[in-house]
Structure formats: structure tokens, C-alpha cells
Design a protein around this motif. Structure first.
Motif, mmCIF file in Angstrom:
data_model
loop_
_atom_site.group_PDB
_atom_site.id
_atom_site.type_symbol
_atom_site.label_atom_id
_atom_site.label_comp_id
_atom_site.label_asym_id
_atom_site.label_seq_id
_atom_site.Cartn_x
_atom_site.Cartn_y
_atom_site.Cartn_z
ATOM 1 N N THR A 24 6.706 12.379 1.393
ATOM 2 C CA THR A 24 6.171 11.082 1.808
ATOM 3 C C THR A 24 5.379 10.472 0.648
ATOM 4 N N ASP A 25 4.645 9.435 0.966
ATOM 5 C CA ASP A 25 3.768 8.797 -0.014
ATOM 6 C C ASP A 25 2.501 9.615 -0.247
ATOM 7 N N THR A 26 2.343 10.706 0.494
ATOM 8 C CA THR A 26 1.201 11.611 0.321
ATOM 9 C C THR A 26 1.753 13.027 0.148
ATOM 10 N N VAL A 27 1.548 13.906 1.125
ATOM 11 C CA VAL A 27 2.032 15.283 1.073
ATOM 12 C C VAL A 27 3.412 15.370 1.738
ATOM 13 N N TRP A 28 4.045 16.553 1.727
ATOM 14 C CA TRP A 28 5.298 16.740 2.450
ATOM 15 C C TRP A 28 5.016 16.638 3.939
ATOM 16 N N GLY A 29 5.959 16.024 4.666
ATOM 17 C CA GLY A 29 5.749 15.795 6.083
ATOM 18 C C GLY A 29 6.805 16.424 6.964
ATOM 19 N N ILE A 30 6.396 16.664 8.208
ATOM 20 C CA ILE A 30 7.344 17.012 9.269
ATOM 21 C C ILE A 30 7.619 15.683 9.956
ATOM 22 N N ILE A 110 -0.917 4.936 12.247
ATOM 23 C CA ILE A 110 0.322 4.421 11.659
ATOM 24 C C ILE A 110 0.068 3.972 10.220
ATOM 25 N N ARG A 111 1.081 4.144 9.370
ATOM 26 C CA ARG A 111 0.924 3.761 7.961
ATOM 27 C C ARG A 111 2.207 3.109 7.476
ATOM 28 N N ILE A 112 2.042 2.046 6.709
ATOM 29 C CA ILE A 112 3.185 1.426 6.034
ATOM 30 C C ILE A 112 3.330 2.148 4.702
ATOM 31 N N THR A 113 4.470 2.786 4.501
ATOM 32 C CA THR A 113 4.691 3.533 3.263
ATOM 33 C C THR A 113 5.302 2.627 2.194
ATOM 34 N N HIS A 114 4.859 2.824 0.967
ATOM 35 C CA HIS A 114 5.395 2.053 -0.159
ATOM 36 C C HIS A 114 6.130 2.957 -1.150
ATOM 37 N N LYS A 168 3.132 18.424 -8.532
ATOM 38 C CA LYS A 168 1.939 17.694 -8.942
ATOM 39 C C LYS A 168 1.030 17.545 -7.727
ATOM 40 N N PRO A 169 -0.242 17.294 -7.964
ATOM 41 C CA PRO A 169 -1.145 17.190 -6.825
ATOM 42 C C PRO A 169 -0.875 15.959 -5.958
ATOM 43 N N HIS A 170 -0.944 16.163 -4.665
ATOM 44 C CA HIS A 170 -0.815 15.085 -3.687
ATOM 45 C C HIS A 170 -1.952 15.258 -2.692
#
Length: 189
Positions: A24-30, A110-114, A168-170
């Protein structure tokens, strides 16, 4: 496997009620279809998480977000527009989502991912996608693919190939609760 094939495979699995692991735009997601209560229940089970604790979902655009929250306060749009890092907003009056994804107070995170991959995944799926970190509830989140415990890989119906080599760090997103009256509370910086 191409980027396009990876996204199509993930979309097909989610359309059938399956669970995916994805960057994702941050860490790996389920992830799963955020409108499918059975799929959402599978994610809670994987995370060993009480279903009274709401999870985040991702969308690809302002327009899509408005289909799942009845009234988005103006301050929410401003926060999302000017945020310098991925920012999840918790908004009141969630609609058209799986009931077990909506918090007891009727809100949704909720988040809008870019980020390119997750944004296209949301766009191709045409619905919100659950996006909770790959970890047992309370344990550290998987920042990269190599951080994912084998039991999650085995439990998922599909594991995306995109960004598996990345190291890399997320960090998780900021989380800000915005009440319908515009009251703002920072949950996580």
C-alpha cells in the motif's frame, strides 16, 4: 508477471470474496472487498482481532470516498489535501460498506491512496478495499514483503508480486477522527 496481471489477479480474487496481501501507500496490507461481510470476517480472523475494532479501507479518489460516507466535512477535504504523509480519516455516517467494517458509532476509517499500485488496484476494483496491516493485532506491522509471517502468506487467497523485492522503511498512516460537526481529534501522528 506484469503489473497489470498482478492487479487483475488481485481484483479477481477479491470479486470472489477472497483475501489478498498487497503493498500500500504505507505498510503491506491485508485486503478484501470492503462491502463483503464474509471477506471482512476472514480478515478479522487472520489478524486475530476482535471485530469491534474497526479497520481502515482504501479508495482511489474523492468521488469514490463520497459513495461510502454520507457527509464529508470540509475540514476533512482540507486535511487530506494538505497532508504530507498518508492520512486516514475516521468519518461519521458510513454507508454501503460491510456492517462488520463500520465502527459501533457508525464511523469508518478511510484513506485516499496516491501510491501507484494501491491506487490502480482500487480503481480497477471499483470499490473500497480493506487495508489493515499484515500482522497479528498488537504485533509490529510488516513494512516490507520479507517481514510477513508465513502463516499470513498461507492464509491469503492471493499475494501480490509487486514490490516484493523492496526493502525500505515504511510507516503506518496518520489517523485523524473528524466528527460531522468538524471537531478534529488526532488518533495517530
Amino acid at each position: 508477471m506484469t503489473h497489470k496481471e498482478d492487479i487483475q489477479n488481485a481484483v479477481n480474487v477479491m470479486k470472489q470474496g477472497g483475501v489478498i496481501l498487497y503493498p500500500t501507500d504505507t505498510v503491506w496490507g491485508i485486503g478484501c472487498d470492503a462491502t463483503n461481510a464474509e471477506a471482512v470476517a476472514k480478515v478479522y480472523k487472520m489478524k486475530q482481532r476482535d471485530d469491534s475494532k474497526a479497520m481502515i479501507c482504501l479508495v482511489d479518489s474523492d468521488v469514490r470516498l463520497q459513495r461510502y460516507v454520507r457527509n464529508v466535512p470540509e475540514v476533512a477535504w482540507q486535511l487530506m489535501e494538505y497532508a504530507e504523509k498518508p492520512t486516514t480519516v475516521i468519518l461519521d455516517n458510513a454507508v454501503n460498506l460491510a456492517q462488520n467494517l463500520i465502527a459501533e458509532d457508525g464511523s469508518i476509517a478511510i484513506r485516499i491512496t496516491h501510491e501507484e499500485f494501491s491506487k490502480e488496484l482500487c480503481f480497477r476494483f471499483q470499490k473500497p478495499i480493506v487495508s489493515t496491516s499484515v500482522n497479528v493485532s498488537g504485533e509490529p506491522a510488516a513494512q516490507n514483503f520479507r517481514d510477513i509471517a508465513p502463516e499470513f502468506i498461507e492464509a491469503a487467497d492471493y499475494v501480490c508480486f509487486t514490490r516484493r523485492q523492496e526493502h525500505k522503511p515504511h510507516t503506518p498512516s496518520s489517523i485523524i477522527k473528524i466528527k460531522e460537526d468538524g471537531e478534529v481529534t488526532i488518533i495517530r501522528k
